[in-house]
Design a protein around this motif. Sequence first.
Motif, PDB file in Angstrom:
ATOM      1  N   PRO A 191       9.875 -32.627  15.324  1.00  0.00           N
ATOM      2  CA  PRO A 191      10.829 -33.280  16.230  1.00  0.00           C
ATOM      3  C   PRO A 191      11.767 -34.204  15.460  1.00  0.00           C
ATOM      4  O   PRO A 191      11.454 -34.673  14.364  1.00  0.00           O
ATOM      5  CB  PRO A 191       9.914 -34.085  17.168  1.00  0.00           C
ATOM      6  CG  PRO A 191       8.674 -34.344  16.360  1.00  0.00           C
ATOM      7  CD  PRO A 191       8.505 -33.153  15.468  1.00  0.00           C
ATOM      8  N   GLU A 192      12.920 -34.453  16.061  1.00  0.00           N
ATOM      9  CA  GLU A 192      13.932 -35.378  15.510  1.00  0.00           C
ATOM     10  C   GLU A 192      14.202 -35.100  14.034  1.00  0.00           C
ATOM     11  O   GLU A 192      14.188 -35.992  13.196  1.00  0.00           O
ATOM     12  CB  GLU A 192      13.486 -36.823  15.704  1.00  0.00           C
ATOM     13  CG  GLU A 192      13.406 -37.243  17.161  1.00  0.00           C
ATOM     14  CD  GLU A 192      13.067 -38.710  17.317  1.00  0.00           C
ATOM     15  OE1 GLU A 192      13.959 -39.500  17.661  1.00  0.00           O
ATOM     16  OE2 GLU A 192      11.893 -39.063  17.093  1.00  0.00           O
ATOM     17  N   THR A 205      11.480 -23.786  23.564  1.00  0.00           N
ATOM     18  CA  THR A 205      10.022 -23.925  23.637  1.00  0.00           C
ATOM     19  C   THR A 205       9.388 -22.556  23.501  1.00  0.00           C
ATOM     20  O   THR A 205       9.768 -21.617  24.204  1.00  0.00           O
ATOM     21  CB  THR A 205       9.601 -24.567  24.969  1.00  0.00           C
ATOM     22  OG1 THR A 205      10.167 -25.882  25.053  1.00  0.00           O
ATOM     23  CG2 THR A 205       8.079 -24.680  25.054  1.00  0.00           C
ATOM     24  N   GLN A 260      19.336 -21.804  18.610  1.00  0.00           N
ATOM     25  CA  GLN A 260      19.041 -23.087  19.246  1.00  0.00           C
ATOM     26  C   GLN A 260      17.547 -23.375  19.235  1.00  0.00           C
ATOM     27  O   GLN A 260      16.723 -22.503  18.966  1.00  0.00           O
ATOM     28  CB  GLN A 260      19.532 -23.078  20.688  1.00  0.00           C
ATOM     29  CG  GLN A 260      18.874 -22.019  21.560  1.00  0.00           C
ATOM     30  CD  GLN A 260      19.516 -21.908  22.922  1.00  0.00           C
ATOM     31  OE1 GLN A 260      20.542 -22.501  23.196  1.00  0.00           O
ATOM     32  NE2 GLN A 260      18.902 -21.125  23.807  1.00  0.00           N
ATOM     33  N   GLU A 261      17.227 -24.627  19.535  1.00  0.00           N
ATOM     34  CA  GLU A 261      15.827 -25.015  19.704  1.00  0.00           C
ATOM     35  C   GLU A 261      15.369 -24.593  21.095  1.00  0.00           C
ATOM     36  O   GLU A 261      16.067 -24.825  22.088  1.00  0.00           O
ATOM     37  CB  GLU A 261      15.660 -26.524  19.544  1.00  0.00           C
ATOM     38  CG  GLU A 261      14.229 -26.998  19.752  1.00  0.00           C
ATOM     39  CD  GLU A 261      14.097 -28.509  19.775  1.00  0.00           C
ATOM     40  OE1 GLU A 261      12.978 -28.993  20.023  1.00  0.00           O
ATOM     41  OE2 GLU A 261      15.111 -29.210  19.564  1.00  0.00           O
ATOM     42  N   GLU A 295      19.729 -30.032  15.290  1.00  0.00           N
ATOM     43  CA  GLU A 295      19.021 -31.315  15.415  1.00  0.00           C
ATOM     44  C   GLU A 295      17.951 -31.148  16.496  1.00  0.00           C
ATOM     45  O   GLU A 295      18.271 -30.945  17.666  1.00  0.00           O
ATOM     46  CB  GLU A 295      19.991 -32.428  15.811  1.00  0.00           C
ATOM     47  CG  GLU A 295      21.158 -32.636  14.871  1.00  0.00           C
ATOM     48  CD  GLU A 295      20.791 -33.511  13.683  1.00  0.00           C
ATOM     49  OE1 GLU A 295      19.673 -34.066  13.688  1.00  0.00           O
ATOM     50  OE2 GLU A 295      21.613 -33.626  12.761  1.00  0.00           O
ATOM     51  N   THR A 296      16.683 -31.209  16.105  1.00  0.00           N
ATOM     52  CA  THR A 296      15.615 -30.997  17.083  1.00  0.00           C
ATOM     53  C   THR A 296      15.401 -32.242  17.935  1.00  0.00           C
ATOM     54  O   THR A 296      15.668 -33.371  17.514  1.00  0.00           O
ATOM     55  CB  THR A 296      14.303 -30.603  16.391  1.00  0.00           C
ATOM     56  OG1 THR A 296      13.950 -31.593  15.430  1.00  0.00           O
ATOM     57  CG2 THR A 296      14.443 -29.260  15.696  1.00  0.00           C
ATOM     58  N   ARG A 297      14.912 -32.013  19.130  1.00  0.00           N
ATOM     59  CA  ARG A 297      14.706 -33.093  20.094  1.00  0.00           C
ATOM     60  C   ARG A 297      13.508 -33.961  19.723  1.00  0.00           C
ATOM     61  O   ARG A 297      12.615 -33.542  18.997  1.00  0.00           O
ATOM     62  CB  ARG A 297      14.486 -32.506  21.490  1.00  0.00           C
ATOM     63  CG  ARG A 297      15.646 -31.691  22.031  1.00  0.00           C
ATOM     64  CD  ARG A 297      15.377 -31.243  23.456  1.00  0.00           C
ATOM     65  NE  ARG A 297      14.221 -30.362  23.541  1.00  0.00           N
ATOM     66  CZ  ARG A 297      14.291 -29.050  23.492  1.00  0.00           C
ATOM     67  NH1 ARG A 297      15.456 -28.450  23.329  1.00  0.00           N
ATOM     68  NH2 ARG A 297      13.203 -28.318  23.597  1.00  0.00           N
ATOM     69  N   ALA A 298      13.490 -35.157  20.285  1.00  0.00           N
ATOM     70  CA  ALA A 298      12.335 -36.040  20.136  1.00  0.00           C
ATOM     71  C   ALA A 298      11.168 -35.488  20.947  1.00  0.00           C
ATOM     72  O   ALA A 298      11.351 -35.035  22.082  1.00  0.00           O
ATOM     73  CB  ALA A 298      12.676 -37.446  20.606  1.00  0.00           C
ATOM     74  N   ARG A 299       9.994 -35.496  20.380  1.00  0.00           N
ATOM     75  CA  ARG A 299       8.777 -35.054  21.073  1.00  0.00           C
ATOM     76  C   ARG A 299       7.677 -36.064  20.747  1.00  0.00           C
ATOM     77  O   ARG A 299       6.882 -35.871  19.823  1.00  0.00           O
ATOM     78  CB  ARG A 299       8.368 -33.645  20.637  1.00  0.00           C
ATOM     79  CG  ARG A 299       9.358 -32.569  21.052  1.00  0.00           C
ATOM     80  CD  ARG A 299       8.986 -31.206  20.490  1.00  0.00           C
ATOM     81  NE  ARG A 299       7.744 -30.699  21.027  1.00  0.00           N
ATOM     82  CZ  ARG A 299       7.638 -30.001  22.152  1.00  0.00           C
ATOM     83  NH1 ARG A 299       8.716 -29.739  22.862  1.00  0.00           N
ATOM     84  NH2 ARG A 299       6.486 -29.562  22.566  1.00  0.00           N
ATOM     85  N   ALA A 350       7.835 -26.596  20.000  1.00  0.00           N
ATOM     86  CA  ALA A 350       9.259 -26.463  19.709  1.00  0.00           C
ATOM     87  C   ALA A 350       9.463 -25.405  18.639  1.00  0.00           C
ATOM     88  O   ALA A 350       8.683 -25.285  17.699  1.00  0.00           O
ATOM     89  CB  ALA A 350       9.825 -27.801  19.242  1.00  0.00           C
TER      90      ALA A 350
END
Length: 230
Positions: free
Chosen positions: A92-93, A37, A34-35, A121-125, A42
Amino acid sequence: MQRLIHGLLACLLLLAAGLVQASDDSPFRLTSIQEETWDDGAAIVVRFSAPIDPASDWRDTLQLRQGLSPLPAGHWLLADDGRAVIHPFVDPETTYVLRARGRVRSIDGRHLTLSVEQRIETRARPATASFAGRGHVLSSVLRRALPVSTLNIDEVDLDIFRIAPDRIGAWSLYTRVQRNWLYAMQEFTAGNPLVYSGRFAIDHQRNQRTVTNLDLSDIPELDVPGAYLA
């Protein structure tokens, strides 16, 4: 008393031995992909139930792709406890595909055969900049520095206002929420002189949050003692 201490030590040793035995008997397996911190950025993290042998060829079992291009295997890092493998500073994204194939060895010699392919799918940052604190005392003799926290920002613009002596009391009445409102700040600074406006370059690692001390030492307008708002 001495007999009691010896008895407690024996119990502690037995408990410790039981924990070690339980750890040895637990299955060696992949627990998550998983992604997460890591180091203020990230990262894609692969976790295992037991430490990996750092002397083994564990990098050969992992391939991370962004689109059709595999990313360099040398970017993978082994966590200090050996239980996680980390690919830091991912975009990101973005869609990544992790393929894990082959055998990985634990530090106690057990082997795990991997056959996994997972889409991440990485999160928006969004790019951000903020002050790293609510207030700072700047010396007129020592180097003046104002810390800012940024993410994927190459430059920041800085405006500094001198708060008029008769307005310091009004500023102290502003709540923390009000101090974060753009309208409230524009209203307050309208009655205080702008003494400096400038731009500062930020040296940063892409996709990693960075704290930079902006050097204000060579700004003569700040040599005048008083309260300032940036």
